[in-house]
Design a protein around this motif. Structure first.
Motif, PDB file in Angstrom:
ATOM      1  N   GLU A  77     -10.965   6.647  -1.091  1.00 65.47           N
ATOM      2  CA  GLU A  77     -10.716   6.482   0.343  1.00 65.47           C
ATOM      3  C   GLU A  77     -11.109   5.070   0.735  1.00 65.47           C
ATOM      4  O   GLU A  77     -12.168   4.574   0.347  1.00 65.47           O
ATOM      5  N   LYS A  78     -10.238   4.411   1.495  1.00 69.11           N
ATOM      6  CA  LYS A  78     -10.524   3.086   2.022  1.00 69.11           C
ATOM      7  C   LYS A  78     -10.227   3.088   3.514  1.00 69.11           C
ATOM      8  O   LYS A  78      -9.820   4.106   4.089  1.00 69.11           O
ATOM      9  N   ALA A 133      -6.748  -3.838   4.707  1.00 71.47           N
ATOM     10  CA  ALA A 133      -7.452  -2.737   4.046  1.00 71.47           C
ATOM     11  C   ALA A 133      -8.747  -3.223   3.421  1.00 71.47           C
ATOM     12  O   ALA A 133      -8.835  -4.368   2.951  1.00 71.47           O
ATOM     13  N   ASP A 134      -9.750  -2.340   3.370  1.00 67.50           N
ATOM     14  CA  ASP A 134     -11.068  -2.733   2.870  1.00 67.50           C
ATOM     15  C   ASP A 134     -11.873  -1.472   2.529  1.00 67.50           C
ATOM     16  O   ASP A 134     -11.640  -0.410   3.128  1.00 67.50           O
ATOM     17  N   PRO A 135     -12.843  -1.583   1.605  1.00 69.26           N
ATOM     18  CA  PRO A 135     -13.719  -0.439   1.327  1.00 69.26           C
ATOM     19  C   PRO A 135     -14.683  -0.115   2.463  1.00 69.26           C
ATOM     20  O   PRO A 135     -15.298   0.957   2.467  1.00 69.26           O
ATOM     21  N   GLY A 180      -3.150  -7.629   4.353  1.00 68.35           N
ATOM     22  CA  GLY A 180      -4.168  -8.152   3.461  1.00 68.35           C
ATOM     23  C   GLY A 180      -5.000  -7.015   2.915  1.00 68.35           C
ATOM     24  O   GLY A 180      -5.090  -5.946   3.524  1.00 68.35           O
ATOM     25  N   SER A 181      -5.608  -7.238   1.764  1.00 68.95           N
ATOM     26  CA  SER A 181      -6.411  -6.202   1.122  1.00 68.95           C
ATOM     27  C   SER A 181      -7.673  -6.816   0.535  1.00 68.95           C
ATOM     28  O   SER A 181      -7.602  -7.747  -0.271  1.00 68.95           O
ATOM     29  N   GLU A 182      -8.845  -6.308   0.960  1.00 69.13           N
ATOM     30  CA  GLU A 182     -10.151  -6.770   0.478  1.00 69.13           C
ATOM     31  C   GLU A 182     -10.288  -8.287   0.610  1.00 69.13           C
ATOM     32  O   GLU A 182     -10.604  -8.990  -0.344  1.00 69.13           O
ATOM     33  N   TRP A 192      -6.996  -4.521  -6.840  1.00 65.96           N
ATOM     34  CA  TRP A 192      -7.988  -3.880  -5.979  1.00 65.96           C
ATOM     35  C   TRP A 192      -7.456  -2.552  -5.455  1.00 65.96           C
ATOM     36  O   TRP A 192      -6.294  -2.432  -5.060  1.00 65.96           O
ATOM     37  N   ARG A 193      -8.314  -1.549  -5.431  1.00 64.24           N
ATOM     38  CA  ARG A 193      -7.893  -0.202  -5.036  1.00 64.24           C
ATOM     39  C   ARG A 193      -7.446  -0.143  -3.588  1.00 64.24           C
ATOM     40  O   ARG A 193      -6.613   0.690  -3.228  1.00 64.24           O
ATOM     41  N   SER A 194      -7.985  -1.009  -2.752  1.00 64.25           N
ATOM     42  CA  SER A 194      -7.541  -1.019  -1.355  1.00 64.25           C
ATOM     43  C   SER A 194      -6.057  -1.334  -1.233  1.00 64.25           C
ATOM     44  O   SER A 194      -5.397  -0.882  -0.300  1.00 64.25           O
TER      45      SER A 194
END
Length: 224
Positions: free
Chosen positions: A215-216, A181-183, A150-152, A59-61
């Protein structure tokens, strides 16, 4: 969730540390992560049940959070817990860059061989995979953890409350640094609102240009 074959043993072929020449790898800040077309990932999909909670790719985040942490590093050798670890790339990044001892935690047991493979790609040993849901992570699990990441991981409405409660338990247990992190999905924004009101949390925007221009957003909550 049980594997389709070899149910009592995770099957990961011995792998030397990766090189950028492999076209089926991403490289993120010195960490190698497999693309879905990688032969070992395809092998896992034949051998094991598919991960069921979106732990199916990079995931990009995660890349955004890695970049943020390089600019805002934690102390060396701090104990880290990654929640909703997916393939474990972010956990391996923390072990590599900060010499952290990392618990890579996910509710989906089917992700274990993927995490072990990413560890082997990068020559990482200080990452331990654990299967556990957010609501089951107790103060005993969090004792001694310095940074929770954590991410997404907040993509359904029903995840907001368990994550908020987990953040509260983490602060009560002495965790000093919480970064998610998250979109910018609605459940995540609701989590941000609750953390801003309860813990003086804040949401930060962060942009990267490589390996993707994106960008996130990062929820940052500090300890007591």
């Amino acid at each position: 969730m049980a594997a389709k074959k070899n149910a009592n043993k995770t099957s990961v072929k011995k792998q030397s540390v990766a090189t950028p020449a492999d076209k089926h790898l991403h490289e993120l800040h010195g960490i190698y992560l497999p693309k879905a077309q990688h032969k070992e990932i395809r092998r896992f999909k034949r051998l094991y049940d598919e991960p069921s909670l979106h732990g199916t790719k990079v995931w990009r985040s995660s890349a955004v959070l890695m970049d943020y942490l390089l600019e805002n590093p934690i102390r060396k050798k701090a104990r880290v817990m990654e929640i909703g670890c997916g393939w474990g790339g972010l956990s391996c990044f923390m072990a590599s860059h900060f010499d952290s001892r990392v618990t890579a935690l996910d509710a989906d047991a089917a992700l274990e061989p993927y995490v072990e493979f990413v560890k082997s790609l990068n020559g990482i040993k200080r990452v331990e995979f654990v299967t556990k849901r957010f609501e089951k992570i107790g103060k005993k699990d969090l004792a001694g953890v310095h940074t929770l990441i954590g991410s997404e991981i907040c993509f359904w409405d029903e995840m907001t409350k368990p994550l908020f409660n987990l953040i509260k338990r983490a602060r009560d247990a002495g965790v000093k640094n919480i970064l998610i992190a998250d979109p910018g999905r609605t459940p995540f924004l609701n989590l941000v609102d609750r953390c801003e009101a309860a813990f003086d949390g804040e949401m930060l925007g962060h942009t990267i240009k490589k390996p993707w221009k994106t960008e996130k957003f990062i929820l940052r909550v500090t300890g007591k």
